[in-house]
Design an enzyme around this catalytic site. Structure first.
Site, PDB file in Angstrom:
ATOM      1  CE  LYS A  51      -3.716  -2.658   1.936  1.00  0.00           C
ATOM      2  NZ  LYS A  51      -4.394  -3.258   3.046  1.00  0.00           N
ATOM      3  CD  GLN A  95      -3.399  -4.959   6.076  1.00  0.00           C
ATOM      4  OE1 GLN A  95      -3.232  -3.965   5.388  1.00  0.00           O
ATOM      5  NE2 GLN A  95      -3.988  -6.051   5.606  1.00  0.00           N
ATOM      6  CG  ASP A 118     -10.112  -1.246   3.902  1.00  0.00           C
ATOM      7  OD1 ASP A 118      -9.598  -1.454   2.782  1.00  0.00           O
ATOM      8  OD2 ASP A 118      -9.581  -1.587   4.971  1.00  0.00           O
TER       9      ASP A 118
END
Ligand code: NAP
Length: 286
Positions: A51, A95, A118
């Site tokens: 990322k 995460q 997300d």
């Protein structure tokens, strides 16, 4: 035809980089993504690195905050509250998975919906199911992008999604439905799975079991999207949920693992970060 998520994501990231290059002139800054990594799980560390690398390519500011595995839930929620209030932050991603003592739903819900890159926040999920403007979850969004870029017509097709998780199976099925496919969702209790999958003109597999889908489960000419990320028990190499070598000759279009859905997921995360950034300046634009 093998759809390369790697090539498509490289193209899309280059386009995003060109767009982001104009942001300092227009908005005085570039989008800022904050990624929180709890603990030192090797797979999570590698995802977080990916990322950061993609952010660099696109020109997005990336801050990775690492916290030890024994951080308390309250401390993590406090950190998220601070980032929610921080005007310099456009996107927040924690995460997953998190250590067992931390509630993932609580953490997901703590992230401000407008910074939920997300697309996991319950309000974003609800908006998706109600066809309201929302941040689409990255993996399902990437899958639709891949299908479209490969010229696969979705409307009117029979699609089967194996898997019904909140982050992949269910939202993929919803996005396929929104594209006017007729969608069947299969799962671990589906009776006679091959008879269901053989009906699929588009088959999306998100199970998490190495090489689970064999050639006899796929009809000739089907489009096969493999979401799974597994370690092959024999070789230790990365592999998908689909037995690629056996299924590829039957499929008209297939995505590989690695190099398929994975890179598209990160690419769509970049896109979501840019969307969250732009919404702050032009709330009605997206
Ligand atoms: P998950 O939450 O474990 O869900 C797995 C789904 O597969 C469940 O719905 C389960 O059914 C179903 N399933 C399990 N065994 C089955 C069987 N024998 N027959 C039919 N269905 C079965 O997993 P997930 O988070 O959706 O992830 C799925 C895979 O995608 C994993 O390999 C993950 O690493 C990968 N993934 C990849 C990306 C990417 O960017 N490439 C992103 C996210 C996830 P039940 O609901 O009945 O239990």
């Amino acid at each position: 035809m093998i759809i390369s998520g790697k090539d498509l994501s490289a193209r899309l990231k280059a386009e995003m980089a060109a767009e982001v290059a104009g942001f300092p002139g227009k908005y005085g800054r570039v989008p800022h993504l904050v990624v929180i990594l709890v603990g030192d799980d090797p797979a999570s560390m590698s995802y977080v690195k990916g990322k950061a690398k993609a952010s660099e390519v696109v020109g997005i500011r990336n801050t990775t905050i690492r916290k030890p595995a024994d951080i308390t839930e309250a401390e993590l929620l406090g950190l998220i509250a601070g980032l929610n209030a921080d005007d310099s932050v456009d996107g927040i991603l924690v995460q997953l998975p998190l250590p067992a003592h931390i509630s993932e739903p609580k953490v997901i819900e703590a992230i401000d919906k407008s910074k939920d890159v997300d697309g996991f926040h319950p309000l974003n999920v609800a908006a998706l199911w109600q066809k309201q403007p929302c941040t689409l979850p990255c993996t399902p969004k990437g899958i639709i992008r891949m299908l479209k870029s490969a010229g696969v017509g979705i409307s009117g097709k029979r699609a089967v999604v194996i898997g019904r998780s909140n982050i992949v199976g269910l939202p993929v099925a919803k996005l396929l439905l929104d594209e006017n496919a007729t969608v069947t969702i299969a799962h671990s209790r589906t009776a006679d799975l091959p008879s269901v999958t053989k009906e699929a003109e588009i088959l999306v597999v998100a199970i998490g079991r190495p090489r689970f889908v064999t050639a006899d489960m796929v009809s000739d000419g089907a489009v096969v999207i493999d979401v799974g990320v597994n370690r092959d028990p024999e070789t230790g190499r990365l592999c998908g949920d689909v037995d690629f070598e056996a299924v590829e000759p039957k499929a008209s279009v297939i995505s590989p693992v690695p190099g398929g859905v994975g890179p598209m997921t990160i690419c769509c995360l970049m896109e979501n970060t840019i969307e969250c950034f732009l919404r702050r300046y032009t709330p009605d634009s997206i």
